[in-house]
Design an enzyme around this catalytic site. Structure first.
Site, mmCIF file in Angstrom:
data_model
loop_
_atom_site.group_PDB
_atom_site.id
_atom_site.type_symbol
_atom_site.label_atom_id
_atom_site.label_comp_id
_atom_site.label_asym_id
_atom_site.label_seq_id
_atom_site.Cartn_x
_atom_site.Cartn_y
_atom_site.Cartn_z
ATOM 1 N N GLU A 89 -2.541 7.519 -5.024
ATOM 2 C CA GLU A 89 -2.873 6.830 -6.276
ATOM 3 C C GLU A 89 -4.322 6.968 -6.717
ATOM 4 O O GLU A 89 -4.640 6.833 -7.891
ATOM 5 C CB GLU A 89 -2.501 5.346 -6.201
ATOM 6 N N ARG B 223 0.859 -1.194 0.000
ATOM 7 C CA ARG B 223 0.000 0.000 0.000
ATOM 8 C C ARG B 223 0.893 1.242 0.000
ATOM 9 O O ARG B 223 1.927 1.277 0.699
ATOM 10 C CB ARG B 223 -0.916 0.037 1.235
ATOM 11 N N HIS C 25 -0.737 -0.205 -9.737
ATOM 12 C CA HIS C 25 -1.510 -1.189 -8.975
ATOM 13 C C HIS C 25 -1.960 -2.352 -9.867
ATOM 14 O O HIS C 25 -3.144 -2.673 -9.924
ATOM 15 C CB HIS C 25 -2.719 -0.511 -8.304
ATOM 16 N N ASP D 231 4.320 -0.436 -6.960
ATOM 17 C CA ASP D 231 3.068 -0.736 -7.674
ATOM 18 C C ASP D 231 1.927 0.035 -7.019
ATOM 19 O O ASP D 231 0.789 -0.033 -7.482
ATOM 20 C CB ASP D 231 2.805 -2.248 -7.596
#
Ligand code: NAD
Length: 332
Positions: free
Chosen positions: A263, A234, A295, A258
């Site tokens: 985000e 996260r 993600h 990622d």
């Protein structure tokens, strides 16, 4: 059963329509995120289905309860975006997909590590332009390196098994050490020792209030100079400002992420023709030793099938009052 489904993408619709064939629920797909701005779109629904960047604050949950929503179905594992206390207070069941494919995320973390280290993303473009030089493509062997893994649950464990295959030494930190991993040669150490002794660190713990900004100026400063850091967990686990400073000073040698703390305004969207009003992500993208994916670690065929099947099955069971297994699927 009527379901309002938020943050819907074409691939979600494809997989959920197949999973819903036998149940035949009425699913209204909405492209937008769920949050205070969109909660009014919920209309006569028994359940809502949400993903990682939908924001289920107390105020949103209260409005869902007033609209008669009984189930919040998270089609993901993490649940840091849901106020579970509020869900309990308003008597809404919350379910998730605890383990749709830990291998999907673990394999993506490894893919990122191999890419940033051996610079295959750069080599691919170079060769297409008939540039066959090796300058700037120097990597390092993973063999014998010390890899620190924070969080040794399903994904951390899958990641460790792959890294053991590269003959890496594994140092781990988790609030609940895993005896099977210890038998396989994994050494649990205090967090500071992991920070100090690892050549590569990969984050696989959930985001909680306690570990918000786990990677910050202080922790980065005790890491090995030139550390490779991977975060597929996260965004909030990393203080982006501190990480940018450490990339500039070369204390961090390579970064694979990622997930990103801001985000929700960026990821899963095509912004290629937009002016992005987020200087931190633009700075991150500008570093040659940063690999950023939006993600996508979970994004395999197997994972999407599992997510759709488990979510539809959980909603069905809750509807029939046959709760799926507590502590894994059910959060309230
Ligand atoms: P899991 O529950 O199986 O494992 C999490 C582990 O972290 C547990 O062993 C737990 O004891 C440990 N832990 C909890 N708090 C900790 C802390 N403060 N420090 C160290 N360890 C701690 O979860 P999982 O399925 O392995 O998933 C891990 C995380 O990966 C999820 O919480 C989610 O945030 C993230 N995730 C990302 C993607 C993606 O596509 N990028 C997909 C799925 C999950």
């Amino acid at each position: 059963m009527k379901i309002d489904f938020f943050s819907a993408k074409k691939y979600d619709i494809d997989f959920f329509d197949i999973a819903n064939k036998t149940t035949g629920f009425e699913i209204n797909y909405h492209e937008t995120h769920l949050g205070p701005h969109s909660v009014n779109m919920v209309n006569d629904a028994d359940a809502i289905c949400v993903f990682v960047n939908d924001k289920l604050t107390k105020a949103v949950i209260e409005q869902l309860a007033q609209k008669g929503v009984k189930i919040i179905a998270l089609r993901c594992a993490g649940f840091n975006n849901v106020d579970l206390e509020a869900a309990k207070e308003f008597n809404i069941s919350v379910c998730r997909v605890p383990a749709y494919s830990p291998q999907a995320v673990a394999e993506h973390a490894v893919a990122m590590l191999l890419t940033i280290n051996r610079k295959t993303h750069k080599a691919y473009n170079r060769v297409r332009e008939q540039n066959f030089s090796l300058n700037g493509l120097l990597g390092y062997n993973l063999f014998g390196k010390t890899v620190g893994v924070i969080g040794t649950g399903k994904i951390g464990k899958a990641f460790i098994k792959i890294m053991l295959g590269f003959s890496c030494k594994i140092l781990a930190y988790d609030v609940f050490p895993d005896s099977e991993l210890e038998k396989n040669g994994v050494t649990y150490v205090p967090l500071n020792k992991l920070f100090q002794e690892s050549n590569i660190i990969s984050l696989h713990c959930p985001l909680t209030k306690e570990n918000h900004y786990l990677i910050n100026k202080e922790s980065i400063n005790i890491m090995q100079h030139g550390i490779t850091l991977i975060n597929t967990s996260r965004g909030g686990l990393i203080n982006t400002t501190d990480v940018i400073e450490a990339l500039k000073s070369k204390q961090i040698g390579a970064l694979c992420i990622d997930v990103y703390e801001q985000e929700e305004t960026l990821f899963f969207k095509d912004l290629s023709l937009e002016i992005i009003d987020d200087d931190k992500i633009q700075r991150l993208i500008s570093f040659p030793n940063v690999l950023l994916t939006s993600h996508q670690a979970f994004f395999t065929k197997e994972a999407l099938e599992e997510i759709a099947n488990v979510t539809i099955n959980s909603i069905s069971k809750i509807d029939q009052n046959v709760m799926p297994q507590k502590d894994s699927v059910m959060l309230t």
